[in-house]
Design a protein around this motif. Sequence first.
Motif, short mmCIF file in Angstrom:
data_model
loop_
_atom_site.label_atom_id
_atom_site.label_comp_id
_atom_site.label_asym_id
_atom_site.label_seq_id
_atom_site.Cartn_x
_atom_site.Cartn_y
_atom_site.Cartn_z
N ALA A 167 0.84 -1.20 0.00
CA ALA A 167 0.00 0.00 0.00
C ALA A 167 0.88 1.25 0.00
O ALA A 167 0.63 2.19 -0.75
N ALA A 168 1.93 1.23 0.81
CA ALA A 168 2.85 2.38 0.87
C ALA A 168 3.49 2.60 -0.50
O ALA A 168 3.63 3.74 -0.95
N ALA A 169 3.85 1.51 -1.17
CA ALA A 169 4.48 1.63 -2.49
C ALA A 169 3.51 2.26 -3.49
O ALA A 169 3.89 3.15 -4.25
N THR A 170 2.25 1.83 -3.47
CA THR A 170 1.29 2.42 -4.42
C THR A 170 1.04 3.89 -4.10
O THR A 170 0.62 4.65 -4.96
N LEU A 171 1.32 4.29 -2.86
CA LEU A 171 1.11 5.70 -2.49
C LEU A 171 2.36 6.53 -2.75
O LEU A 171 2.41 7.71 -2.40
N GLY A 172 3.39 5.90 -3.31
CA GLY A 172 4.55 6.68 -3.74
C GLY A 172 5.79 6.54 -2.87
O GLY A 172 6.80 7.16 -3.15
N ALA A 173 5.72 5.75 -1.79
CA ALA A 173 6.88 5.64 -0.91
C ALA A 173 7.92 4.70 -1.52
O ALA A 173 7.58 3.62 -2.00
N ASN A 174 9.19 5.10 -1.49
CA ASN A 174 10.23 4.20 -1.98
C ASN A 174 10.58 3.20 -0.87
O ASN A 174 10.05 3.25 0.23
N GLY A 175 11.48 2.27 -1.18
CA GLY A 175 11.80 1.18 -0.26
C GLY A 175 12.25 1.68 1.10
O GLY A 175 11.82 1.18 2.14
N TRP A 176 13.11 2.67 1.09
CA TRP A 176 13.67 3.21 2.32
C TRP A 176 12.58 3.87 3.16
O TRP A 176 12.48 3.65 4.36
N GLN A 177 11.74 4.69 2.51
CA GLN A 177 10.64 5.36 3.21
C GLN A 177 9.66 4.33 3.78
O GLN A 177 9.18 4.48 4.91
N THR A 178 9.40 3.31 2.99
CA THR A 178 8.48 2.26 3.45
C THR A 178 9.04 1.58 4.69
O THR A 178 8.33 1.34 5.66
N PHE A 179 10.33 1.29 4.67
CA PHE A 179 10.94 0.62 5.82
C PHE A 179 10.83 1.48 7.07
O PHE A 179 10.40 1.02 8.13
N TRP A 180 11.20 2.75 6.97
CA TRP A 180 11.22 3.61 8.16
C TRP A 180 9.83 3.99 8.64
O TRP A 180 9.59 4.11 9.84
N ARG A 181 8.90 4.18 7.69
CA ARG A 181 7.59 4.69 8.10
C ARG A 181 6.57 3.59 8.36
O ARG A 181 5.60 3.79 9.08
N ILE A 182 6.75 2.44 7.72
CA ILE A 182 5.75 1.37 7.83
C ILE A 182 6.30 0.14 8.54
O ILE A 182 5.79 -0.28 9.57
N THR A 183 7.35 -0.46 7.99
CA THR A 183 7.83 -1.74 8.51
C THR A 183 8.33 -1.61 9.95
O THR A 183 7.90 -2.33 10.84
N LEU A 184 9.26 -0.66 10.16
CA LEU A 184 9.87 -0.55 11.48
C LEU A 184 8.85 -0.21 12.58
O LEU A 184 8.85 -0.86 13.63
N PRO A 185 7.96 0.78 12.35
CA PRO A 185 6.95 1.03 13.39
C PRO A 185 6.07 -0.19 13.67
O PRO A 185 5.69 -0.43 14.81
#
Lengths: 268, 336
Positions: A167-185
């Motif tokens: 979902a984060a990817a479809t909203l424009g987040a790159n891998g790094w942003q996805t990791f810090w904003r979605i996966t890690l939390p």
Amino acid sequence: MKTSRPARWSLRVVALGYLIALLGTPVVLILWRTFEPGLGTFLASVKTPAAISALNLSLLIVAIVVPLNVIFGVVTALALVRGRFRGRGLLQAVVDLPFAVSPVVVGVSLILLWGAGGWFGALDRAGFKVIFGLPGMVLATLFVTLPFVVREVEPVLHEIGTDQEQAAATLGANGWQTFWRITLPALRWGLTYGVVLTVARALGEFGAVIMVSSGFAGVSQTLTLLVHARYVDDQNTYGAYAAATLLMGLAVLTLLLMSVLNRKRRTT
Amino acid sequence: MITVTGAHKSYGTFKALDGVSVDIPAGSLTALLGPSGSGKSTLLRSIAGLEDLDGGSVVINGKDVTGIPPQQRGIGFVFQHYAAFKHMTVRDNVAFGLTIRKRPKAEIARKVDELLEIVGLDGFQHRYPAQLSGGQRQRMALARALAVDPEVLLLDEPFGALDAQVRADLRRWLRRLHDEVHVTTVLVTHDQEEALDVADRIAVLNKGRIEQIGDPEVLYDRPANDFVMSFLGQVAHVNGRLVRPHDIVLTRDRNEAYAADAAVKGSPGVITARVDRVVRLGFEVRVELTADSSEQLEVQVTRAAAEALALDPGETVYARAAHTPDAWETDPALAI
């Protein structure tokens, strides 16, 4: 299951008796012996230069081991859950190795590897002390604490799946942003547990560390080594009790932290 | 406008997409309908870039996006299980795409409030997904997808995890939303009723291929083959042919039945049947029959017709098709 009243009570008595005999008595005994001569004596015993040095060394090892375990633990867990590569089953088994292998064996194998006559002995001969130095103690502690972060993070990764990341990817987040904003939390609670367990184990590790430490008081003694040295070498029984109480205090602090976090997790 | 050309995708030996080509007109609401394993979700995820095609191309609004990651495709995607960011409030969930794009705070706040009002979640800004119902979560996910002004909106079984009543409400709501927003929308569903209710175009997929694509009425009235006919709407078997249950005429008089049937082009013929059961379903009446050939069939008649016939279980009746889809097919003037 329905149990009768007397059965229920006798079960409780047996369980409690078992716990008191095995866990309660030794702890109470040490606490009693420690504080029997008064708080002043205790403080004097844990404020000697050797004790302060041991506390600092234990905390230093924790401070080095925890970040390394967090980074490699999360990476390993991600590889185990998401990766599709040959030898994944082997990696699974390797991660559990520290649970199976006795810490003394870990110490011995580290000496064989890094000691003056070992595979990487050239480093030792060049003057960089791994064995009988801080790096050896850190390596030994890393080895025995390796599974905790991995094993706490892994089930959480399974549970969250990849939907949120997609979902984060479809909203424009790159891998790094996805990791810090979605996966890690999303992993934060599993990670916290893993860290708490790592801290507790790193503080308490004895067998592997004693093999690779030079064991000089005030230089290369951790808290567990101090307890051992005071009791066995110095015949300073009281000093050993006091250091053990300090060690227990740290462990209790860690456990308290864990239950506080646990309660917080349930409310959010 | 989305154009997929010759899409192929295999998982091991399983062909999920086997040469799919489809045009989805700008501003339409198209449903990809098919049984599980038909490739409908794979097709949608390939349009989104969440799956890489083994062969073929995807063009969105004139731009070839084959091989381009989902981040750069200008899409909004809604997942069956919401994919809500659980550690974020509703507001932060909806704002996510705009925050990533580093839009000014004031603009984000305005846009998020506006979207939450559209999806009916005004006042829920500070809740967490765990504090929302399934339907609310999916509406939040929709607002989140719409926040980045996607060129196309892709929905993967969006109402599949919800109970029947919420589902019916939400799809009507989606239809109204689409009439307001007019973004090109593709919806994957296995529920033919949902497809008929919401979509203005339906593509029926089966075994990785598109069986037929067109307006819902066309697919219903002029299905290209038996699969489409039986997947979209109910069917009854008359002498081995498929007929809609409401296209079957029941008559007590044998001669009348045969005379009327002779006038129907390509008719499957008349069958003699015994009445098993008559079920009143409000306006409609369902008559359950067993044919001479011991074939079972269900026929739908209006209440008035049922009263005129006054059928009782055990009685004999003559059934014929008023018209058949096959007849439509053989008529070139009506070909799709």
